[in-house]
Design a protein around this motif. Structure first.
Motif, PDB file in Angstrom:
ATOM      1  N   ASN A  32      54.883  28.007  49.042  1.00 38.68           N
ATOM      2  CA  ASN A  32      53.598  28.587  49.453  1.00 38.68           C
ATOM      3  C   ASN A  32      53.716  29.638  50.547  1.00 38.68           C
ATOM      4  OD1 ASN A  32      52.038  27.120  47.579  1.00 38.68           O
ATOM      5  ND2 ASN A  32      52.125  25.331  48.923  1.00 38.68           N
ATOM      6  N   ILE A  33      54.800  30.387  50.532  1.00 37.41           N
ATOM      7  CA  ILE A  33      54.941  31.522  51.442  1.00 37.41           C
ATOM      8  C   ILE A  33      54.073  32.637  50.879  1.00 37.41           C
ATOM      9  CG2 ILE A  33      56.549  33.285  52.303  1.00 37.41           C
ATOM     10  CD1 ILE A  33      58.746  31.082  52.161  1.00 37.41           C
ATOM     11  N   PRO A  34      53.216  33.249  51.689  1.00 39.96           N
ATOM     12  CA  PRO A  34      52.361  34.323  51.170  1.00 39.96           C
ATOM     13  C   PRO A  34      53.187  35.452  50.542  1.00 39.96           C
ATOM     14  CG  PRO A  34      51.729  33.736  53.409  1.00 39.96           C
ATOM     15  CD  PRO A  34      53.015  33.026  53.118  1.00 39.96           C
ATOM     16  N   ILE A  35      52.733  35.915  49.385  1.00 42.89           N
ATOM     17  CA  ILE A  35      53.381  37.031  48.696  1.00 42.89           C
ATOM     18  C   ILE A  35      52.387  38.177  48.628  1.00 42.89           C
ATOM     19  CG2 ILE A  35      54.397  37.874  46.545  1.00 42.89           C
ATOM     20  CD1 ILE A  35      55.278  34.973  45.985  1.00 42.89           C
ATOM     21  N   VAL A  36      52.771  39.308  49.211  1.00 42.54           N
ATOM     22  CA  VAL A  36      51.928  40.508  49.197  1.00 42.54           C
ATOM     23  C   VAL A  36      52.439  41.414  48.079  1.00 42.54           C
ATOM     24  CG1 VAL A  36      51.170  42.528  50.509  1.00 42.54           C
ATOM     25  CG2 VAL A  36      51.488  40.321  51.668  1.00 42.54           C
ATOM     26  N   ASP A  37      51.551  41.720  47.140  1.00 41.77           N
ATOM     27  CA  ASP A  37      51.881  42.594  46.014  1.00 41.77           C
ATOM     28  C   ASP A  37      51.469  44.005  46.392  1.00 41.77           C
ATOM     29  OD1 ASP A  37      51.938  44.024  43.560  1.00 41.77           O
ATOM     30  OD2 ASP A  37      51.607  42.170  42.441  1.00 41.77           O
ATOM     31  N   VAL A  38      52.453  44.893  46.581  1.00 41.44           N
ATOM     32  CA  VAL A  38      52.191  46.243  47.086  1.00 41.44           C
ATOM     33  C   VAL A  38      52.026  47.285  45.972  1.00 41.44           C
ATOM     34  CG1 VAL A  38      53.367  45.775  49.269  1.00 41.44           C
ATOM     35  CG2 VAL A  38      54.641  46.826  47.382  1.00 41.44           C
ATOM     36  N   ARG A  39      51.930  46.822  44.728  1.00 40.36           N
ATOM     37  CA  ARG A  39      51.782  47.763  43.614  1.00 40.36           C
ATOM     38  C   ARG A  39      50.390  48.393  43.622  1.00 40.36           C
ATOM     39  NH1 ARG A  39      52.549  44.549  38.522  1.00 40.36           N
ATOM     40  NH2 ARG A  39      51.385  43.025  39.728  1.00 40.36           N
ATOM     41  N   THR A  40      50.118  49.207  42.625  1.00 38.85           N
ATOM     42  CA  THR A  40      48.827  49.891  42.520  1.00 38.85           C
ATOM     43  C   THR A  40      47.829  49.045  41.733  1.00 38.85           C
ATOM     44  OG1 THR A  40      49.383  51.007  40.451  1.00 38.85           O
ATOM     45  CG2 THR A  40      49.981  52.151  42.513  1.00 38.85           C
ATOM     46  N   PRO A  41      46.532  49.296  41.913  1.00 36.94           N
ATOM     47  CA  PRO A  41      45.534  48.568  41.120  1.00 36.94           C
ATOM     48  C   PRO A  41      45.773  48.684  39.612  1.00 36.94           C
ATOM     49  CG  PRO A  41      44.464  49.670  42.934  1.00 36.94           C
ATOM     50  CD  PRO A  41      45.897  50.141  42.930  1.00 36.94           C
ATOM     51  N   GLY A  42      46.242  49.828  39.148  1.00 35.00           N
ATOM     52  CA  GLY A  42      46.552  49.978  37.726  1.00 35.00           C
ATOM     53  C   GLY A  42      47.644  49.018  37.278  1.00 35.00           C
ATOM     54  N   GLU A  43      48.653  48.851  38.121  1.00 43.60           N
ATOM     55  CA  GLU A  43      49.737  47.906  37.805  1.00 43.60           C
ATOM     56  C   GLU A  43      49.231  46.467  37.851  1.00 43.60           C
ATOM     57  OE1 GLU A  43      53.882  49.632  39.365  1.00 43.60           O
ATOM     58  OE2 GLU A  43      52.285  49.733  40.878  1.00 43.60           O
ATOM     59  N   TRP A  44      48.375  46.172  38.808  1.00 44.58           N
ATOM     60  CA  TRP A  44      47.817  44.811  38.895  1.00 44.58           C
ATOM     61  C   TRP A  44      47.006  44.491  37.635  1.00 44.58           C
ATOM     62  CZ3 TRP A  44      45.500  46.345  44.201  1.00 44.58           C
ATOM     63  CH2 TRP A  44      46.502  46.368  45.180  1.00 44.58           C
ATOM     64  N   ARG A  45      46.215  45.476  37.186  1.00 46.00           N
ATOM     65  CA  ARG A  45      45.411  45.258  35.971  1.00 46.00           C
ATOM     66  C   ARG A  45      46.309  45.106  34.744  1.00 46.00           C
ATOM     67  NH1 ARG A  45      41.932  48.674  38.738  1.00 46.00           N
ATOM     68  NH2 ARG A  45      42.851  50.572  37.890  1.00 46.00           N
ATOM     69  N   GLU A  46      47.374  45.905  34.686  1.00 48.66           N
ATOM     70  CA  GLU A  46      48.257  45.910  33.519  1.00 48.66           C
ATOM     71  C   GLU A  46      49.024  44.600  33.348  1.00 48.66           C
ATOM     72  OE1 GLU A  46      52.253  48.262  32.144  1.00 48.66           O
ATOM     73  OE2 GLU A  46      50.711  49.416  33.186  1.00 48.66           O
ATOM     74  N   THR A  47      49.620  44.106  34.416  1.00 48.19           N
ATOM     75  CA  THR A  47      50.482  42.923  34.295  1.00 48.19           C
ATOM     76  C   THR A  47      49.918  41.677  34.958  1.00 48.19           C
ATOM     77  OG1 THR A  47      51.700  43.453  36.306  1.00 48.19           O
ATOM     78  CG2 THR A  47      52.565  44.334  34.241  1.00 48.19           C
ATOM     79  N   GLY A  48      48.854  41.815  35.719  1.00 52.15           N
ATOM     80  CA  GLY A  48      48.339  40.686  36.469  1.00 52.15           C
ATOM     81  C   GLY A  48      49.120  40.485  37.757  1.00 52.15           C
ATOM     82  N   LEU A  49      48.785  39.419  38.461  1.00 48.37           N
ATOM     83  CA  LEU A  49      49.398  39.081  39.751  1.00 48.37           C
ATOM     84  C   LEU A  49      50.023  37.698  39.671  1.00 48.37           C
ATOM     85  CD1 LEU A  49      46.315  40.026  41.931  1.00 48.37           C
ATOM     86  CD2 LEU A  49      48.466  41.272  41.938  1.00 48.37           C
ATOM     87  N   LEU A  50      50.997  37.452  40.517  1.00 45.39           N
ATOM     88  CA  LEU A  50      51.474  36.088  40.672  1.00 45.39           C
ATOM     89  C   LEU A  50      50.317  35.271  41.233  1.00 45.39           C
ATOM     90  CD1 LEU A  50      54.950  36.673  42.336  1.00 45.39           C
ATOM     91  CD2 LEU A  50      54.500  36.085  39.953  1.00 45.39           C
ATOM     92  N   LYS A  51      50.195  34.029  40.813  1.00 43.64           N
ATOM     93  CA  LYS A  51      49.107  33.183  41.308  1.00 43.64           C
ATOM     94  C   LYS A  51      49.181  33.096  42.828  1.00 43.64           C
ATOM     95  CE  LYS A  51      46.914  28.748  40.762  1.00 43.64           C
ATOM     96  NZ  LYS A  51      46.955  27.426  40.151  1.00 43.64           N
ATOM     97  N   GLY A  52      48.086  33.421  43.496  1.00 44.38           N
ATOM     98  CA  GLY A  52      48.013  33.365  44.947  1.00 44.38           C
ATOM     99  C   GLY A  52      48.486  34.625  45.658  1.00 44.38           C
ATOM    100  N   ALA A  53      49.043  35.586  44.918  1.00 48.88           N
ATOM    101  CA  ALA A  53      49.531  36.819  45.552  1.00 48.88           C
ATOM    102  C   ALA A  53      48.370  37.609  46.153  1.00 48.88           C
ATOM    103  CB  ALA A  53      50.286  37.683  44.539  1.00 48.88           C
ATOM    104  N   ILE A  54      48.664  38.331  47.198  1.00 51.02           N
ATOM    105  CA  ILE A  54      47.671  39.113  47.928  1.00 51.02           C
ATOM    106  C   ILE A  54      47.903  40.588  47.599  1.00 51.02           C
ATOM    107  CG2 ILE A  54      46.788  39.696  50.221  1.00 51.02           C
ATOM    108  CD1 ILE A  54      48.267  36.958  51.066  1.00 51.02           C
ATOM    109  N   PRO A  55      46.994  41.204  46.839  1.00 54.07           N
ATOM    110  CA  PRO A  55      47.194  42.612  46.478  1.00 54.07           C
ATOM    111  C   PRO A  55      46.791  43.565  47.604  1.00 54.07           C
ATOM    112  CG  PRO A  55      45.225  41.768  45.405  1.00 54.07           C
ATOM    113  CD  PRO A  55      45.835  40.624  46.178  1.00 54.07           C
ATOM    114  N   ILE A  56      47.776  44.304  48.117  1.00 54.84           N
ATOM    115  CA  ILE A  56      47.528  45.337  49.125  1.00 54.84           C
ATOM    116  C   ILE A  56      48.408  46.530  48.756  1.00 54.84           C
ATOM    117  CG2 ILE A  56      47.478  45.968  51.563  1.00 54.84           C
ATOM    118  CD1 ILE A  56      47.601  42.982  52.266  1.00 54.84           C
TER     119      ILE A  56
END
Length: 132
Positions: A32-56
């Protein structure tokens, strides 16, 4: 100014403080270490996020960035006094961002090598849809 900041970020890659680079594992996810996903919104929409990841987002689709905006969001959403991880598509962006955060701000940053490509294709981790 942005070129200067990027140059400093690249230079600091060799002068990092508290930085760990590792591949994502299922054991790591269970911590449960926080994971920050630094990709773009387009990438987040395309592949999704790891459960609990924080998109920034850090770099936009054109490679531009706003470090101040990123730091404001990061410090608002993550307890940066504790370890946290960064993930992108393949690990290229986080290999620049993680050393900079570690050196400049003394953050305990974990760079997840291989990124989402490794997580989804190598480990077959399922993602959750991105919802803005």
């Amino acid at each position: 100014m942005k070129k200067i900041i990027l140059s400093l970020m690249l230079l600091s890659a060799s002068l990092f403080a508290q930085l760990t680079s590792q591949y994502l594992t299922k054991d790591f996810l269970s911590k449960n270490i926080p994971i920050v996903d630094v990709r773009t919104p387009g990438e987040w929409r395309e592949t999704g996020l790891l459960k609990g990841a924080i998109p920034i987002m850090f770099f936009n689709a054109k490679g531009k960035y706003d470090a101040k905006k990123f730091l404001i969001q990061l410090n608002k959403k993550v307890d940066t006094t504790k370890p946290f991880a960064l993930i992108c598509h393949t690990g290229s962006r986080t290999s620049i961002i993680a050393p900079w955060l570690s050196k400049e701000f003394k953050y305990n940053v974990i760079n997840l090598k291989g990124g989402m490509e490794y997580a989804t294709k190598g480990l077959h981790i399922k993602t959750v849809p991105y919802r803005p």
